[in-house]
Design a protein around this motif. Structure first.
Motif: not given
Length: 446
Positions: A205-213
């Protein structure tokens, strides 16, 4: 959680380094003036930050588990520990919260030993990006652990003492699979705020609301999503779980006051609950029916996982909470707070917590139970991980004592290993501990 970039950066500078105690300690401890080295090789190792790993055998012979050369320093370990306890700055959103909660905490017996030191791996640099978010270390077996190191997710094998990069987010990352709910354009230079790994699924999860799976047994990234375009979008925590039918899901907790459930079978958002304050951490009960939700409010809440409706408030903490975890029995659970306490709750009576456990330095930022329910570990921001024996009513604990900010901790699924990530400019590493067993029955054959 705090969302004031200027204040955040200033506080991180103040809090992170083990160096604002005295000038001599500063220079020597951090290798800027390592006078008195026994050889040119020693001097080269210090100046180039190539300190040796520490094994269990070396620790038994008296070597410091982090390789800190106390015999060369102008301060003893005991004196430095005392000074650190006196001067470490605990971050509080509500002033004096630590002092207010102290009188409720239970005294514990700290001479216990449940996990023995195995190795300190200096070649594994565990890092963090936000001082309040410390869930960046995950073990998938007693030998395999995943952690953040700057812009990379690293896999470390304690069996072979080898590391390899699993995911690099410093550049452009885009999914190589096509799914209806996925952002095919991906992301660039993602700042990873939280991480979760379970079985073969990794979610960052990232600082800008990112989600990488990413599935660890497949090449590339399988799914990318942005939870929100809100300015206050940071992903504070991720929890991966399997539904009763066996489907793979994960829950993301965000600073935009949202909790989102993603279905990884369909690669789509399946639920979205909204609350009145930023959500810092969420834990799903073993039966999948209840969610513990904690965040920027002294009161946490227990909610119905099907509809997000409040089942009961959790009253007792006096600051903001950043950690939670369920005991495998599904009856008790724990919450960790900036008031320096971890509270244990019982579903059968939620009017107050059944136990309050106190940290030494600061906030309880990470909590984990072993899969067999025998032990619970809670991590402070730095220096201390406490491992409690649950069957003693949390009255007996092992206090693991070291120096450095804690990026995360994780028990292996089989309970045999405990890994702790240490963030420090000089002594950053991965600490490994192994579960202690008493094989007294073997004495009968001697």
């Amino acid at each position: 959680m705090s969302h004031q970039p200027g204040d955040d950066a200033e506080y991180m500078a103040d809090e992170y380094e083990m160096e604002d105690i005295d000038d001599d300690m500063d220079d020597e401890f951090h290798g800027r003036d390592m006078g008195g080295s026994d050889s040119d090789v020693d001097e080269y190792d210090y100046m180039n930050n190539k300190m040796q790993d520490t094994s269990a055998a070396e620790a038994r012979r008296g070597k410091d588990i982090q390789g800190i050369p106390w015999e060369r320093l102008s301060i003893t370990r005991e004196k430095y520990r005392q000074t650190r306890l006196e001067q470490y700055k605990n971050y509080e959103n509500i002033p004096q919260s630590g002092e207010a909660s102290e009188k409720e905490c239970r005294a514990t017996k700290k001479e216990c030993s449940y996990y023995d030191f195995r190795r300190n791996s200096r070649s594994v640099k565990s890092t963090i990006l936000h001082f309040q978010l410390r869930n960046l270390v995950w073990a998938t077996s007693k030998h395999d652990v995943y952690l953040m190191s700057h812009f990379s997710v690293i896999h470390w094998s304690s069996l072979t003492c080898a590391k390899n990069e699993v995911l690099n987010v410093s550049g452009h990352v885009a999914p190589c699979e096509k799914h209806p709910g996925s952002l095919l354009e991906g992301f660039t230079q993602t700042q990873v705020s939280t991480l979760a790994v379970k079985d073969n699924l990794l979610v960052a999860g990232g600082f800008q609301g990112e989600l990488i799976c990413k599935y660890l047994d497949r090449p590339g990234v399988c799914f990318c999503s942005r939870t929100t375009y809100d300015d206050n979008a940071i992903t504070n925590a991720v929890d991966i779980y399997n539904t009763a039918s066996g489907a793979l899901h994960f829950i993301a907790s965000n600073n935009d006051c949202g909790v989102r459930d993603f279905d990884m079978e369909k690669f789509q958002l399946s639920k979205h609950f909204r609350f009145s304050w930023p959500v810092n951490h969420t834990s799903l009960s073993p039966d999948g029916k209840l969610l513990v939700v904690v965040g920027d409010d002294p009161e946490g809440i227990l909610v119905d996982s099907r509809n997000g409706k409040t089942v009961a408030p959790l009253c007792g903490h006096v600051d903001y909470s950043f950690a939670s975890a369920w005991h495998p029995d599904g009856i008790t659970f724990a919450t960790g707070n900036q008031d320096k306490t971890c509270r244990i709750w019982d579903l059968r009576n939620l009017s107050k917590s059944i136990t309050a456990l106190k940290g030494n330095l600061g906030a309880i930022r990470s909590i984990r139970y072993t899969s067999d329910g025998r032990f619970m570990a809670m991590a402070e921001p730095a220096d201390f991980v406490h491992v409690f024996y649950v069957k003693s009513g949390y009255e007996e604990e092992q206090e693991i004592d070291f120096f450095g900010e804690i990026s995360g901790m994780s028990f292996s699924p089989d309970t045999e290993s405990l890994f702790v990530g240490v963030w420090d400019r000089t002594y950053g590493s991965l600490l490994e501990f192994g579960r202690r067993h008493n094989y007294s029955y073997l004495d009968t054959i001697i």
